[in-house]
Scaffold this motif. Sequence first.
Motif, PDB file in Angstrom:
ATOM      1  N   CYS A  11       0.922  -1.340   0.026  1.00 36.58           N
ATOM      2  CA  CYS A  11      -0.181  -0.079  -0.227  1.00 36.58           C
ATOM      3  C   CYS A  11       0.937   1.296  -0.108  1.00 36.58           C
ATOM      4  N   ASN A  12       1.853   1.276   0.876  1.00 36.09           N
ATOM      5  CA  ASN A  12       2.778   2.328   1.039  1.00 36.09           C
ATOM      6  C   ASN A  12       3.593   2.764  -0.352  1.00 36.09           C
ATOM      7  N   LEU A  13       4.063   1.387  -0.866  1.00 38.92           N
ATOM      8  CA  LEU A  13       4.722   1.648  -2.274  1.00 38.92           C
ATOM      9  C   LEU A  13       3.880   2.234  -3.405  1.00 38.92           C
ATOM     10  N   ALA A  14       2.506   1.801  -3.519  1.00 41.01           N
ATOM     11  CA  ALA A  14       1.728   2.134  -4.487  1.00 41.01           C
ATOM     12  C   ALA A  14       1.154   3.483  -4.402  1.00 41.01           C
ATOM     13  N   ALA A  15       1.178   4.057  -2.847  1.00 43.04           N
ATOM     14  CA  ALA A  15       0.688   5.312  -2.802  1.00 43.04           C
ATOM     15  C   ALA A  15       1.928   6.328  -3.406  1.00 43.04           C
ATOM     16  N   VAL A  16       3.167   5.824  -3.061  1.00 39.08           N
ATOM     17  CA  VAL A  16       4.127   6.812  -3.334  1.00 39.08           C
ATOM     18  C   VAL A  16       4.115   6.806  -4.989  1.00 39.08           C
ATOM     19  N   PHE A  17       4.071   5.874  -5.889  1.00 39.40           N
ATOM     20  CA  PHE A  17       4.049   5.770  -7.055  1.00 39.40           C
ATOM     21  C   PHE A  17       2.955   6.760  -7.911  1.00 39.40           C
ATOM     22  N   ASP A 108      -9.890  -3.051   0.047  1.00 48.40           N
ATOM     23  CA  ASP A 108     -10.185  -2.318   1.147  1.00 48.40           C
ATOM     24  C   ASP A 108     -10.030  -0.864   0.735  1.00 48.40           C
ATOM     25  N   GLY A 109     -10.822  -0.836  -0.757  1.00 48.74           N
ATOM     26  CA  GLY A 109     -10.740   0.852  -1.082  1.00 48.74           C
ATOM     27  C   GLY A 109      -9.652   1.254  -1.781  1.00 48.74           C
ATOM     28  N   LEU A 110      -8.472   0.611  -1.770  1.00 51.20           N
ATOM     29  CA  LEU A 110      -7.359   0.962  -2.427  1.00 51.20           C
ATOM     30  C   LEU A 110      -7.122   0.310  -3.772  1.00 51.20           C
ATOM     31  N   HIS A 111      -6.371   0.974  -4.582  1.00 48.07           N
ATOM     32  CA  HIS A 111      -6.026   0.311  -5.885  1.00 48.07           C
ATOM     33  C   HIS A 111      -4.665  -0.133  -6.219  1.00 48.07           C
TER      34      HIS A 111
END
Length: 392
Positions: A11-17, A108-111
């Motif tokens: 999740c954290n990595l996807a958010a950064v990108f 959970d609402g994240l992609h």
Amino acid sequence: MQSSNYWLDICNLAAVFDQQSIPYQFIEETALMIQGVPVKLEEVAIEVQWDLVESVHGLFTPYGPTPIERTKDIGSFHFEMEGTSVRVKCVYNKAIRTDPFRIQLERDGLHYWCQSLYTKRRNPRYEEVINQHLYDLQMRMTEQNQVAWNQNNYQALINRYGAPEEVADKIKQHPEGRLGSFYRYMEPVDGKKIAHLMGSNGIKGIALSLLGADVTVVDFSQENAAFAVEVAGAAGVNIQYEVSDVLSFKGEGSEDLYDFVLMELGVLHYFINLEPLVRVIHRLLKPGGQLVLHEFHPISTKLITSKGKKHKVSGNYFDPMIENRQVAFSKYSSERESEKAQVLQRKWTLGELITAVADIGLVVKTLDEEPNQKVHDIGIPKLFTLVAQKPS
């Protein structure tokens, strides 16, 4: 790595990108895990856009990334993030956004962007675990689809076609006319044994029976079966209707039994792995028997949408996503019932289909692509018929 860290780190990595608008996709075991395949994860693996790899490297400077290692085709580096080993790679001159097997999943609402499991299905390292995952998912899909197709479908059939006696009279007037263009690859059918897989309401099977064939319809809908049996009775013919999903069909003495296995119009998308299906078809056919598959062309179902004179490439022909859709009869049901009639579907390319058929040992005899008959859609394929023979 502990499983509790997996999703937090991903999740954290996807958010950064996403925040930096950097095209990426999770790959290898990481992508498989995101898609539910039970694999052991030793590291998180990510592929990024090749001409942004240095920028990506800079984003993770606080984690002490290794220098970028470069080969002729690939660049890569590693770092540790909160105890998780992360490997970032790029493939030079590859555009991430145009990878046809790059899919977006939600949890959970994240992609998350990741590479489809279908890219690894023939890899000996993953083949067994992926096929088992697909089988388990297929069984869950079948249960869901079976529920949808047994929600007052009998009444929907009456609404669409009329009373069984009326339907029988129409079929008897011109049975060949109920079969469409695929019939020329089967005629004459007098005395032939035919298995109509996913034969739905039985209308095609009844028409074939009127023409002298010995027909077995296989379908998991009790309501389809009830309608078909009534129509057959009114038409004065007998059809054997087996209420079963195709992959579980074990009819007595069904091996090497049929001259033809027929499948037609809107059936392939109910299978998320074609290999189990073609194994069933191969088992049912006599030596020399033929599969006749009449289907909607994927150019029309996966790629192009048409509205009047306007045509638009609105899809991804190679898209391997499994989607939720309404069942075909829902528009003939009440509004309340149609809301419940949801099924899972996976659409296939011609290449995927031909490969699956050839791999099982069937010999492709015909692939007939049919154009759309609407004036404004001339030049766009609408249907196709595949004929494949089991060697004698």
